[in-house]
Design a protein around this motif. Structure first.
Motif, PDB file in Angstrom:
ATOM      1  N   THR A 202      55.406  43.555  47.523  1.00  0.00           N
ATOM      2  CA  THR A 202      54.674  43.133  48.161  1.00  0.00           C
ATOM      3  C   THR A 202      53.545  44.256  48.899  1.00  0.00           C
ATOM      4  N   PRO A 203      52.162  43.509  49.271  1.00  0.00           N
ATOM      5  CA  PRO A 203      50.918  44.857  49.238  1.00  0.00           C
ATOM      6  C   PRO A 203      51.243  46.712  49.569  1.00  0.00           C
ATOM      7  N   ALA A 204      52.253  46.140  50.364  1.00  0.00           N
ATOM      8  CA  ALA A 204      52.117  47.619  51.253  1.00  0.00           C
ATOM      9  C   ALA A 204      53.450  48.464  50.414  1.00  0.00           C
ATOM     10  N   GLY A 205      54.217  47.543  49.410  1.00  0.00           N
ATOM     11  CA  GLY A 205      55.345  48.049  48.473  1.00  0.00           C
ATOM     12  C   GLY A 205      54.996  50.132  48.537  1.00  0.00           C
ATOM     13  N   SER A 206      56.243  50.536  48.456  1.00  0.00           N
ATOM     14  CA  SER A 206      55.587  51.647  47.959  1.00  0.00           C
ATOM     15  C   SER A 206      56.419  52.224  46.977  1.00  0.00           C
ATOM     16  N   THR A 207      56.460  51.712  45.795  1.00  0.00           N
ATOM     17  CA  THR A 207      56.114  51.820  44.601  1.00  0.00           C
ATOM     18  C   THR A 207      55.156  50.969  43.544  1.00  0.00           C
ATOM     19  N   PRO A 208      54.352  51.364  43.026  1.00  0.00           N
ATOM     20  CA  PRO A 208      53.786  50.691  41.904  1.00  0.00           C
ATOM     21  C   PRO A 208      54.794  49.852  40.828  1.00  0.00           C
ATOM     22  N   LEU A 209      54.767  48.385  39.841  1.00  0.00           N
ATOM     23  CA  LEU A 209      55.416  47.587  39.838  1.00  0.00           C
ATOM     24  C   LEU A 209      55.439  48.389  38.266  1.00  0.00           C
ATOM     25  N   ILE A 210      54.063  48.944  38.260  1.00  0.00           N
ATOM     26  CA  ILE A 210      54.520  48.971  36.771  1.00  0.00           C
ATOM     27  C   ILE A 210      55.167  50.642  36.710  1.00  0.00           C
ATOM     28  N   ASP A 211      55.398  51.118  37.498  1.00  0.00           N
ATOM     29  CA  ASP A 211      56.003  52.822  37.892  1.00  0.00           C
ATOM     30  C   ASP A 211      57.878  52.325  38.033  1.00  0.00           C
ATOM     31  N   SER A 212      58.176  50.690  38.079  1.00  0.00           N
ATOM     32  CA  SER A 212      59.308  50.801  38.345  1.00  0.00           C
ATOM     33  C   SER A 212      60.057  50.560  37.131  1.00  0.00           C
ATOM     34  N   ARG A 213      61.654  51.143  37.635  1.00  0.00           N
ATOM     35  CA  ARG A 213      62.657  50.812  36.278  1.00  0.00           C
ATOM     36  C   ARG A 213      63.417  49.601  36.994  1.00  0.00           C
ATOM     37  N   PRO A 214      63.574  48.640  36.251  1.00  0.00           N
ATOM     38  CA  PRO A 214      63.966  47.543  36.848  1.00  0.00           C
ATOM     39  C   PRO A 214      65.664  47.734  36.141  1.00  0.00           C
ATOM     40  N   PRO A 215      67.001  48.059  36.840  1.00  0.00           N
ATOM     41  CA  PRO A 215      68.404  47.479  36.647  1.00  0.00           C
ATOM     42  C   PRO A 215      68.408  46.852  35.718  1.00  0.00           C
ATOM     43  N   LEU A 238      64.312  47.411  47.814  1.00  0.00           N
ATOM     44  CA  LEU A 238      62.942  47.922  46.933  1.00  0.00           C
ATOM     45  C   LEU A 238      61.463  47.577  46.990  1.00  0.00           C
ATOM     46  N   THR A 239      60.998  48.448  47.441  1.00  0.00           N
ATOM     47  CA  THR A 239      59.893  46.989  47.387  1.00  0.00           C
ATOM     48  C   THR A 239      57.844  47.939  46.614  1.00  0.00           C
ATOM     49  N   VAL A 240      57.959  46.568  45.917  1.00  0.00           N
ATOM     50  CA  VAL A 240      56.931  47.246  44.882  1.00  0.00           C
ATOM     51  C   VAL A 240      55.634  46.510  45.068  1.00  0.00           C
ATOM     52  N   ARG A 241      54.546  46.483  44.885  1.00  0.00           N
ATOM     53  CA  ARG A 241      53.044  46.292  44.823  1.00  0.00           C
ATOM     54  C   ARG A 241      53.126  45.893  43.144  1.00  0.00           C
ATOM     55  N   ILE A 242      52.023  45.166  43.567  1.00  0.00           N
ATOM     56  CA  ILE A 242      50.883  44.946  42.458  1.00  0.00           C
ATOM     57  C   ILE A 242      49.816  45.659  42.204  1.00  0.00           C
ATOM     58  N   PRO A 243      49.328  46.720  42.172  1.00  0.00           N
ATOM     59  CA  PRO A 243      47.693  47.279  42.530  1.00  0.00           C
ATOM     60  C   PRO A 243      46.700  46.533  42.008  1.00  0.00           C
ATOM     61  N   MET A 244      45.770  46.644  42.866  1.00  0.00           N
ATOM     62  CA  MET A 244      44.397  45.158  42.560  1.00  0.00           C
ATOM     63  C   MET A 244      43.933  46.689  42.840  1.00  0.00           C
ATOM     64  N   SER A 245      42.189  45.355  42.629  1.00  0.00           N
ATOM     65  CA  SER A 245      40.704  46.526  42.818  1.00  0.00           C
ATOM     66  C   SER A 245      40.315  46.218  43.562  1.00  0.00           C
ATOM     67  N   GLY A 246      40.139  47.516  43.960  1.00  0.00           N
ATOM     68  CA  GLY A 246      39.229  47.839  45.223  1.00  0.00           C
ATOM     69  C   GLY A 246      39.918  47.649  46.930  1.00  0.00           C
ATOM     70  N   ASP A 247      39.864  47.446  47.563  1.00  0.00           N
ATOM     71  CA  ASP A 247      40.541  46.427  48.763  1.00  0.00           C
ATOM     72  C   ASP A 247      41.066  45.468  48.631  1.00  0.00           C
ATOM     73  N   PHE A 248      41.045  44.659  47.616  1.00  0.00           N
ATOM     74  CA  PHE A 248      41.635  43.361  47.970  1.00  0.00           C
ATOM     75  C   PHE A 248      42.752  43.431  47.812  1.00  0.00           C
ATOM     76  N   ASP A 249      43.973  42.017  48.563  1.00  0.00           N
ATOM     77  CA  ASP A 249      45.565  42.610  48.231  1.00  0.00           C
ATOM     78  C   ASP A 249      45.927  40.800  48.187  1.00  0.00           C
ATOM     79  N   SER A 250      45.117  40.460  47.686  1.00  0.00           N
ATOM     80  CA  SER A 250      45.510  38.870  48.012  1.00  0.00           C
ATOM     81  C   SER A 250      46.010  38.802  46.779  1.00  0.00           C
ATOM     82  N   LEU A 251      47.096  38.189  45.678  1.00  0.00           N
ATOM     83  CA  LEU A 251      47.132  36.955  45.319  1.00  0.00           C
ATOM     84  C   LEU A 251      48.491  36.077  45.140  1.00  0.00           C
ATOM     85  N   ASN A 252      47.907  35.330  44.504  1.00  0.00           N
ATOM     86  CA  ASN A 252      49.032  34.470  44.581  1.00  0.00           C
ATOM     87  C   ASN A 252      50.806  34.448  44.266  1.00  0.00           C
TER      88      ASN A 252
END
Length: 270
Positions: A202-215, A238-252
């Motif tokens: 989700t764009p509002a995820g609590s953790t950036p995907l790159i910082d997550s350590r999947p079990p 656990l909610t994770v997000r993929i950070p995007m540039s600027g205020d853009f938060d739309s990813l296919n």
């Protein structure tokens, strides 16, 4: 290599399953599905395909060029060959790829049966409300590319064996095990019961995907573009997000699935 069976009339009963493809896309084919095009057929006629192919239908102008492909097919597979005009009459529109096949889906597994069959280290996708066939096909293409072990789809999501979804998946929908049915809440219950940790994208995820350590057992949850996953599902994950540039938060959603799968499977491979 199978023998070629000439078809001269669009009402020949032997090719009835190929009639009115577009209409049957909407109402179903009683346990059958359509595969089309050379790239998908390479998968369909290979050991990677999990389903049985019942027959092929091709334009006679392509028969010679497809000999290497047909060499993969069982000798007893019916391969029907028709002039392009007859082929178009059979299907109801111009088939410019000139190559179709009928697959038999068999009995669909339920989520519990599929999850119980997976290894101790496994990565799965759980799709909620994804009704766009291009997106489902793209997700299965990524699932095959990154070695996902399975995909679960809720009742609201479209069928991965829909003709367009198979085509967009480039055959991935024929390779990756899946189970479909039930509400997203039910699928999450089953995922948890089988020891998977759910990561909700989700764009509002609590953790950036790159910082997550999947079990070892990770379930990536994806919702429809726009509404996304329900809040009640994210509260249990656990909610994770993929950070995007600027205020853009739309990813296919299919793109997001590919990025997330790359991250998870790369960590699991270490």
């Amino acid at each position: 290599m199978p023998y070629l069976i000439p078809i001269s009339s669009f009402d020949d009963p032997r090719i009835e399953p190929y009639h009115a493809i577009r209409e049957r896309d909407l109402v179903g084919r009683a346990g059958r599905f359509i595969v089309e095009g050379r790239t998908v057929m390479d998968v369909a006629l290979s050991p990677r395909n999990r389903f049985r192919i019942g027959s092929l239908l091709m334009a006679e102008s392509r028969a010679g060029a497809l000999d290497p492909l047909l060499a993969q097919a069982p000798d007893d597979l019916p391969v029907y060959v028709a002039p392009q005009s007859v082929l178009d009459g059979i299907t109801g529109f111009h088939i410019h790829r000139g190559l179709l096949g009928i697959g038999n889906r068999g009995e669909d597994p339920d989520a519990d049966t599929l999850l119980a069959s997976l290894p101790e280290h496994a990565t799965i996708l759980v799709l909620g409300g994804i009704t766009n066939h291009d997106n489902v096909g793209g997700i299965f293409r990524n699932a095959a590319a990154f070695g996902a072990d399975a995909v679960l789809l809720d009742t609201a999501s479209c069928d991965p064996l829909y003709r367009k979804a198979i085509r967009v998946s480039v055959g991935g929908a024929l390779m990756v095990p899946f189970a479909r049915g039930g509400a997203i809440d039910h699928l999450l219950d089953r995922v948890l019961a089988h020891g998977f940790t759910p990561l909700a994208l989700t764009p509002a995820g609590s953790t950036p995907l790159i910082d997550s350590r999947p079990p070892a057992r990770t379930a990536l949850l994806l919702g429809a573009e726009g509404p996304g996953l329900p809040a009640r599902i994210m509260e249990r994950s656990l909610t994770v997000r993929i950070p995007m540039s600027g205020d853009f938060d739309s990813l296919n959603v299919a793109t997001a699935a590919g990025i997330a799968l790359h991250h998870v499977t790369a960590i699991h491979a270490r």
